[in-house]
Motif scaffolding. Structure first.
Motif, mmCIF file in Angstrom:
data_model
loop_
_atom_site.group_PDB
_atom_site.id
_atom_site.type_symbol
_atom_site.label_atom_id
_atom_site.label_comp_id
_atom_site.label_asym_id
_atom_site.label_seq_id
_atom_site.Cartn_x
_atom_site.Cartn_y
_atom_site.Cartn_z
ATOM 1 N N ALA A 265 29.547 46.500 35.890
ATOM 2 C CA ALA A 265 29.896 47.712 34.821
ATOM 3 C C ALA A 265 30.202 47.226 33.412
ATOM 4 C CB ALA A 265 30.969 48.433 35.518
ATOM 5 N N PHE A 266 30.110 47.880 32.429
ATOM 6 C CA PHE A 266 30.532 47.469 31.031
ATOM 7 C C PHE A 266 31.562 48.553 30.638
ATOM 8 C CE2 PHE A 266 26.395 45.671 31.475
ATOM 9 C CZ PHE A 266 26.778 44.307 31.040
ATOM 10 N N LYS A 267 32.576 48.231 30.245
ATOM 11 C CA LYS A 267 33.649 48.992 29.866
ATOM 12 C C LYS A 267 33.445 49.480 28.387
ATOM 13 C CE LYS A 267 36.995 47.263 33.253
ATOM 14 N NZ LYS A 267 38.220 47.221 33.649
ATOM 15 N N PRO A 268 34.354 50.366 28.015
ATOM 16 C CA PRO A 268 34.024 50.790 26.662
ATOM 17 C C PRO A 268 34.673 49.872 25.542
ATOM 18 C CG PRO A 268 35.295 52.709 27.929
ATOM 19 C CD PRO A 268 35.174 51.453 28.822
ATOM 20 N N ASN A 269 35.457 49.088 25.836
ATOM 21 C CA ASN A 269 35.914 48.022 25.012
ATOM 22 C C ASN A 269 34.936 46.820 25.007
ATOM 23 O OD1 ASN A 269 36.429 46.700 27.364
ATOM 24 N ND2 ASN A 269 38.691 46.514 27.259
ATOM 25 N N GLY A 270 33.813 46.781 25.733
ATOM 26 C CA GLY A 270 32.591 45.877 25.668
ATOM 27 C C GLY A 270 33.009 44.780 26.679
ATOM 28 N N ARG A 271 34.116 44.629 27.284
ATOM 29 C CA ARG A 271 34.262 43.832 28.451
ATOM 30 C C ARG A 271 33.442 44.174 29.472
ATOM 31 N NH1 ARG A 271 39.798 41.269 27.596
ATOM 32 N NH2 ARG A 271 39.511 40.282 29.807
ATOM 33 N N ILE A 272 33.087 42.994 30.450
ATOM 34 C CA ILE A 272 32.423 43.313 31.560
ATOM 35 C C ILE A 272 33.259 43.219 33.064
ATOM 36 C CG2 ILE A 272 30.636 41.920 33.035
ATOM 37 C CD1 ILE A 272 29.499 40.962 30.616
ATOM 38 N N SER A 273 33.139 44.327 33.809
ATOM 39 C CA SER A 273 33.791 44.231 34.927
ATOM 40 C C SER A 273 33.012 44.008 36.001
ATOM 41 C CB SER A 273 34.381 45.563 35.189
ATOM 42 O OG SER A 273 35.067 45.979 36.367
ATOM 43 N N LYS A 274 33.121 43.072 37.109
ATOM 44 C CA LYS A 274 32.436 42.929 38.235
ATOM 45 C C LYS A 274 33.241 43.384 39.465
ATOM 46 C CE LYS A 274 28.922 40.359 36.434
ATOM 47 N NZ LYS A 274 27.336 40.483 36.594
ATOM 48 N N LYS A 275 32.367 44.056 40.338
ATOM 49 C CA LYS A 275 33.066 44.384 41.691
ATOM 50 C C LYS A 275 32.287 43.663 42.599
ATOM 51 C CE LYS A 275 34.817 48.739 40.228
ATOM 52 N NZ LYS A 275 34.852 50.267 40.643
ATOM 53 N N LEU A 276 33.069 42.855 43.488
ATOM 54 C CA LEU A 276 32.238 42.317 44.709
ATOM 55 C C LEU A 276 32.670 43.120 45.632
ATOM 56 C CD1 LEU A 276 32.238 39.937 42.628
ATOM 57 C CD2 LEU A 276 32.391 38.405 44.539
ATOM 58 N N ILE A 277 32.003 43.400 46.589
ATOM 59 C CA ILE A 277 32.090 44.249 47.803
ATOM 60 C C ILE A 277 31.777 43.392 49.202
ATOM 61 C CG2 ILE A 277 31.798 46.396 49.107
ATOM 62 C CD1 ILE A 277 30.608 47.309 46.077
ATOM 63 N N PHE A 278 32.800 43.267 49.821
ATOM 64 C CA PHE A 278 32.623 42.391 51.071
ATOM 65 C C PHE A 278 32.852 43.499 52.510
ATOM 66 C CE2 PHE A 278 33.888 39.181 47.970
ATOM 67 C CZ PHE A 278 33.210 37.960 48.424
ATOM 68 N N GLN A 279 32.356 43.000 53.358
ATOM 69 C CA GLN A 279 32.401 43.536 54.726
ATOM 70 C C GLN A 279 33.643 42.974 55.423
ATOM 71 O OE1 GLN A 279 30.289 46.265 55.955
ATOM 72 N NE2 GLN A 279 29.724 46.159 53.934
ATOM 73 N N ASP A 280 34.051 41.946 55.114
ATOM 74 C CA ASP A 280 34.940 41.227 56.049
ATOM 75 C C ASP A 280 36.055 40.685 54.957
ATOM 76 O OD1 ASP A 280 36.387 38.909 57.125
ATOM 77 O OD2 ASP A 280 35.002 38.993 58.820
ATOM 78 N N ARG A 281 37.589 40.817 55.222
ATOM 79 C CA ARG A 281 38.458 40.326 54.361
ATOM 80 C C ARG A 281 38.732 39.004 54.380
ATOM 81 N NH1 ARG A 281 42.048 41.862 51.255
ATOM 82 N NH2 ARG A 281 41.801 43.987 51.885
ATOM 83 N N THR A 282 38.120 38.206 55.126
ATOM 84 C CA THR A 282 38.154 36.715 55.385
ATOM 85 C C THR A 282 37.119 36.338 54.364
ATOM 86 O OG1 THR A 282 38.530 36.733 57.678
ATOM 87 C CG2 THR A 282 37.675 34.527 56.644
#
Length: 85
Positions: free
Chosen positions: A49-66
Motif C-alpha cells: 500500500a502507498f500511504k498519503p505521504n508517499g511512503r510504502i507500507s508492506k503487510k506480510l500475512i502468515f498462517q503461522d506465528r513461528t
C-alpha cells in the motif's frame, strides 16, 4: 486459524530494495531447506500500500506465528547488517 500480519513501513527506496531482497532470500532459503526435508514452505501473502505521504507500507500475512517471528528476526538482522555496511 488466525492470520499473523506484519505491518512494515518502508521509509526509503533503499529500505524497499533491501526488503525485497530479504523476502526473496528468506522464501528461497526456507523452500530449499523444507524441500530436502519433505516439508512445505510457509504460507505467506504480501500486500503493498502507498500511504498519503508517499511512503510504502508492506503487510506480510502468515498462517503461522513461528514463520512470522522467523521473518521478523531475519528482517531485523538484514537491516542491522545494511546499516553497518
Amino acid at each position: 486459524m488466525n492470520d499473523i500480519v506484519l505491518d512494515l513501513d518502508l521509509g526509503t527506496p533503499e529500505e524497499q530494495a533491501l526488503w525485497e531482497m530479504a523476502v526473496d532470500f528468506f522464501v528461497n532459503m526456507l523452500s530449499s531447506n523444507d524441500n530436502s526435508a519433505g516439508g512445505d514452505a510457509p504460507d505467506m501473502m504480501v500486500h503493498t500500500a502507498f500511504k498519503p505521504n508517499g511512503r510504502i507500507s508492506k503487510k506480510l500475512i502468515f498462517q503461522d506465528r513461528t514463520w512470522a517471528d522467523a521473518f521478523m528476526n531475519f528482517w531485523e538482522e538484514q537491516k542491522m547488517q545494511a546499516a553497518a555496511a
